[in-house]
Scaffold this motif. Structure first.
Motif, mmCIF file in Angstrom:
data_model
loop_
_atom_site.group_PDB
_atom_site.id
_atom_site.type_symbol
_atom_site.label_atom_id
_atom_site.label_comp_id
_atom_site.label_asym_id
_atom_site.label_seq_id
_atom_site.Cartn_x
_atom_site.Cartn_y
_atom_site.Cartn_z
ATOM 1 N N VAL A 181 30.642 60.088 98.964
ATOM 2 C CA VAL A 181 29.500 60.490 99.773
ATOM 3 C C VAL A 181 28.239 59.734 99.364
ATOM 4 O O VAL A 181 27.458 59.286 100.226
ATOM 5 N N ARG A 182 28.021 59.565 98.074
ATOM 6 C CA ARG A 182 26.815 58.856 97.621
ATOM 7 C C ARG A 182 26.850 57.391 98.023
ATOM 8 O O ARG A 182 25.820 56.809 98.395
ATOM 9 N N TRP A 183 28.032 56.769 97.956
ATOM 10 C CA TRP A 183 28.119 55.366 98.365
ATOM 11 C C TRP A 183 27.834 55.231 99.859
ATOM 12 O O TRP A 183 27.092 54.337 100.275
ATOM 13 N N ILE A 184 28.406 56.101 100.670
ATOM 14 C CA ILE A 184 28.205 56.022 102.119
ATOM 15 C C ILE A 184 26.729 56.223 102.462
ATOM 16 O O ILE A 184 26.163 55.478 103.267
ATOM 17 N N SER A 185 26.086 57.225 101.841
ATOM 18 C CA SER A 185 24.674 57.466 102.131
ATOM 19 C C SER A 185 23.816 56.282 101.706
ATOM 20 O O SER A 185 22.896 55.873 102.428
ATOM 21 N N GLY A 186 24.120 55.712 100.527
ATOM 22 C CA GLY A 186 23.375 54.537 100.085
ATOM 23 C C GLY A 186 23.575 53.341 100.993
ATOM 24 O O GLY A 186 22.623 52.616 101.312
ATOM 25 N N PHE A 187 24.799 53.146 101.421
ATOM 26 C CA PHE A 187 25.094 52.031 102.317
ATOM 27 C C PHE A 187 24.389 52.204 103.659
ATOM 28 O O PHE A 187 23.820 51.250 104.213
ATOM 29 N N LEU A 188 24.384 53.429 104.187
ATOM 30 C CA LEU A 188 23.697 53.689 105.448
ATOM 31 C C LEU A 188 22.198 53.444 105.319
ATOM 32 O O LEU A 188 21.578 52.842 106.203
ATOM 33 N N ASN A 189 21.600 53.901 104.231
ATOM 34 C CA ASN A 189 20.164 53.682 104.018
ATOM 35 C C ASN A 189 19.826 52.203 103.910
ATOM 36 O O ASN A 189 18.780 51.747 104.391
ATOM 37 N N GLN A 190 20.718 51.451 103.258
ATOM 38 C CA GLN A 190 20.468 50.021 103.087
ATOM 39 C C GLN A 190 20.679 49.253 104.388
ATOM 40 O O GLN A 190 19.892 48.381 104.744
ATOM 41 N N ALA A 191 21.758 49.597 105.110
ATOM 42 C CA ALA A 191 22.084 48.859 106.325
ATOM 43 C C ALA A 191 21.165 49.221 107.488
ATOM 44 O O ALA A 191 20.809 48.364 108.306
ATOM 45 N N LYS A 192 20.794 50.490 107.577
ATOM 46 C CA LYS A 192 19.958 50.968 108.680
ATOM 47 C C LYS A 192 18.844 51.843 108.110
ATOM 48 O O LYS A 192 18.942 53.068 108.095
ATOM 49 N N PRO A 193 17.756 51.237 107.621
ATOM 50 C CA PRO A 193 16.717 52.013 106.928
ATOM 51 C C PRO A 193 16.088 53.111 107.785
ATOM 52 O O PRO A 193 15.546 54.073 107.247
ATOM 53 N N LYS A 194 16.151 52.982 109.112
ATOM 54 C CA LYS A 194 15.515 53.978 109.974
ATOM 55 C C LYS A 194 16.394 55.204 110.224
ATOM 56 O O LYS A 194 15.977 56.156 110.880
ATOM 57 N N LEU A 195 17.597 55.180 109.719
ATOM 58 C CA LEU A 195 18.458 56.350 109.880
ATOM 59 C C LEU A 195 17.928 57.525 109.060
ATOM 60 O O LEU A 195 17.344 57.333 107.989
ATOM 61 N N THR A 196 18.142 58.721 109.553
ATOM 62 C CA THR A 196 17.836 59.923 108.764
ATOM 63 C C THR A 196 19.139 60.370 108.116
ATOM 64 O O THR A 196 20.074 60.782 108.781
ATOM 65 N N VAL A 197 19.188 60.275 106.773
ATOM 66 C CA VAL A 197 20.412 60.521 106.008
ATOM 67 C C VAL A 197 20.126 61.542 104.918
ATOM 68 O O VAL A 197 19.069 61.512 104.283
#
Length: 585
Positions: A405-421
């Motif tokens: 879960v932490r890797w996925i959230s970090g990857f999402l934040n890095q790939a799409k900074p405007k996402l709300t995660v």
């Protein structure tokens, strides 16, 4: 049978009338099959006798549907389908034998997942009033008692030397409490939550023609009779549907035996190639010509096929099906259409809300969504992940769930900074957090343990951390009680979340059924007891491909192939356990 028909007509018992017409249909079909009474008319005489069977089956089907209108509650409706589906099967089988393929297919659609479709058509959430009534207090107390007994039973069975008498007593108590709970729940839903009557008239079983599937996609729809299997293959070319039908000489019993043996071998990491090739020859090879040029497959299973991992079936060259096709599963094509219609409706609502508040830009895909409190049923969060790693003495720890879960959230934040995660891990990953995630998030990811209840599938559950004053288990029926949620994709990264109780006609009752009824567009679930490490790696690859713009089924296909290419994960047990249900393309 005709004498019996007269008696049941006098009593007005439509249920027995339906079964009598079904028996008359069976008799005429047997007369036609054996040529009895056909005389010298040959095939023409046989078809005339078959037409009498078709008429009788149709009468049975219509009466069954009339009876069904009076059956209340989602579980009762699903269990009714188990008993009432037989004339549908017989009629579809006979129509296919007579070459009336399109009619046969529409009968199979008319039978499938009716209770699920009705729940998907509900527009409003099922919320209790703020002030509990006496019935609701009893309901809540029974829920508390169920949770208490489930935990005690789990600990008793996890003991190195379980006390048989204690286990049996706990099982008996749990059964009694559940029975009373279901009685209270049915009453509460009827009186308070206004689940019924359902808008049954909104379901059209020829509406599947409105379904939008890419031209590189084929749909494989199976209908399992006792002595043979029907396969319908649907393809779409320039907006025109083509339907083919194949009669497969494989019995229900043989499929059950082969699939049970296969699943046991997979979980023990044993060689399974010969069985995979035999099942491929039985179930897929007859449609090989229709699959030429296709890249995607929608599979609508039936009976034992709900437990079959189609993705690992092999042709003669030992090529897995998933190496050639992205694969998604569906309860019926009509449910896929309902998902597409709901998706379009949500997009319209979002556009109207943005215009209302002075935002006229196109609907966002991977951007921040409006969290204005006056915007109804729109996701506040783009992605929410929950992970539980420790469960006390009753269940094995899942150390890689936190990393997943932490890797996925970090990857999402890095790939799409405007996402709300957001993430909830261990003690923060409570049942209340899970429920809120389903109410507020577009994508939801649960990495935890699951407990399958094959006999009472609506008690199948996901396990979270125990919150203050709450139990730690999110049961299937509690997901159903949320009503329509905004979650477009839910990933159940846990064991056996894609299994349940297969009801003839209705399909797979369990977590898949309830999440789809709650409006989930895409569901990622497991078909066996998956491994913690390989699951974490598979999910990382899956999200990486999603964020690169791939659709869920293709993202899963590539994630599975990436694990398959690694020597330590080469066996299907490690890479093939997860499948995509619903809108995969």
């Amino acid at each position: 049978y005709y004498e019996a028909l007269e008696l049941w007509q006098k009593t007005g018992d439509n249920w027995m009338l339906a079964w009598t017409w079904k028996n008359i249909g069976d008799a005429f079909r047997k007369l036609g099959d054996e040529g009895t009474g056909v005389g010298e008319q040959g095939m023409r005489g046989k078809e005339q006798v078959w037409l009498k069977a078709v008429d009788a089956y149709w009468r049975s089907v219509r009466l069954m549907e009339q009876v069904r209108e009076r059956v209340g509650g989602e579980v009762m409706s699903a269990q009714f389908a188990q008993n009432a589906s037989e004339p549908f099967y017989q009629l579809a089988d006979l129509l296919a034998q007579m070459g009336r393929i399109e009619e046969a297919f529409e009968i199979s659609e008319r039978m499938r997942a009716r209770a699920l479709l009705e729940l998907m058509n509900l527009a409003t959430p099922l919320e209790k009033e703020t002030v509990p009534t006496g019935a609701e207090r009893v309901y809540d107390e029974l829920k508390r008692r169920i949770a208490e007994l489930e935990v005690k039973l789990l600990k008793a069975m996890a003991s190195p030397s379980p006390n048989r008498e204690v286990v049996e007593q706990l099982q008996k108590e749990l059964t009694e409490v559940r029975n009373e709970f279901e009685r209270q729940r049915d009453m509460l839903r009827l009186q308070k939550w206004q689940l019924l009557p359902v808008n049954r008239g909104q379901i059209s079983f020829s509406a599947w023609r409105q379904l939008k599937l890419p031209e590189d996609t084929a749909a494989l729809i199976y209908l399992i009779a006792e002595q043979r299997t029907l396969l319908f293959v649907l393809t779409n070319r320039k907006g025109s549907w083509q339907i083919q039908s194949f009669t497969l000489p494989v019995t229900r019993k043989r499929l059950e035996e082969d699939i049970s043996w296969l699943r046991e071998r997979i979980e023990r990491r044993r060689p399974v190639g010969a069985t995979l090739q035999r099942l491929y020859a039985d179930l897929v090879e007859p449609a090989e010509k229709a699959l030429s040029g296709k890249r995607k497959i929608v599979i609508v299973p039936d009976g034992p096929l709900y437990a079959l991992p189609f993705q690992i079936l092999q042709d003669d060259n030992e090529v897995y099906l998933v190496e050639r096709f992205a694969i998604a599963y569906a309860p019926s094509l009509t449910t896929l259409l309902a998902i597409q219609k709901r998706e379009n409706s949500v997009r319209v609502d979002e556009t109207r809300s943005r215009k209302k508040f002075g935002q006229v830009s196109p609907a966002p895909t991977n951007e921040r969504l409006s969290s204005n409190p006056t915007t109804r049923n729109l996701p506040k969060w783009q992605w929410t992940g929950l992970a539980v790693t420790s469960f006390g003495v009753a269940l094995e720890p899942l150390p890689y769930a936190r990393e997943e879960v932490r890797w996925i959230s970090g990857f999402l934040n890095q790939a799409k900074p405007k996402l709300t995660v957001r993430t909830f891990v261990d003690a923060a990953a409570t049942k209340q957090s899970a429920l809120q995630a389903l109410k507020e998030s577009r994508w939801v990811h649960f990495a935890t343990h699951a407990i399958l209840e094959p006999k009472r599938p609506l008690y199948s559950r996901l396990i979270f951390a125990a919150g203050k004053g709450q139990d730690s288990m999110l049961r299937a029926f509690e997901v159903l009680d949320l009503g329509q949620t905004p979650s477009e994709m839910v990933v159940l990264s846990a064991c056996e979340t894609g299994l349940g109780k297969v009801l003839k006609g209705e399909g797979l009752m369990g977590l898949v059924w309830t999440f789809m009824a709650a409006g989930t567009k895409t569901l990622v679930v497991s078909q066996w007891r998956v491994n913690d490490l390989s699951t974490a790696k598979l999910m990382r690859a899956y999200y990486r491909h999603l964020l690169n713009g791939l659709k869920p089924a293709e993202a899963m296909r590539r994630a599975q192939m990436s694990l398959f290419s690694q020597r330590q994960f080469h066996h299907p047990y490690h890479w093939a356990g997860f499948v995509v249900w619903g809108e995969g393309f």
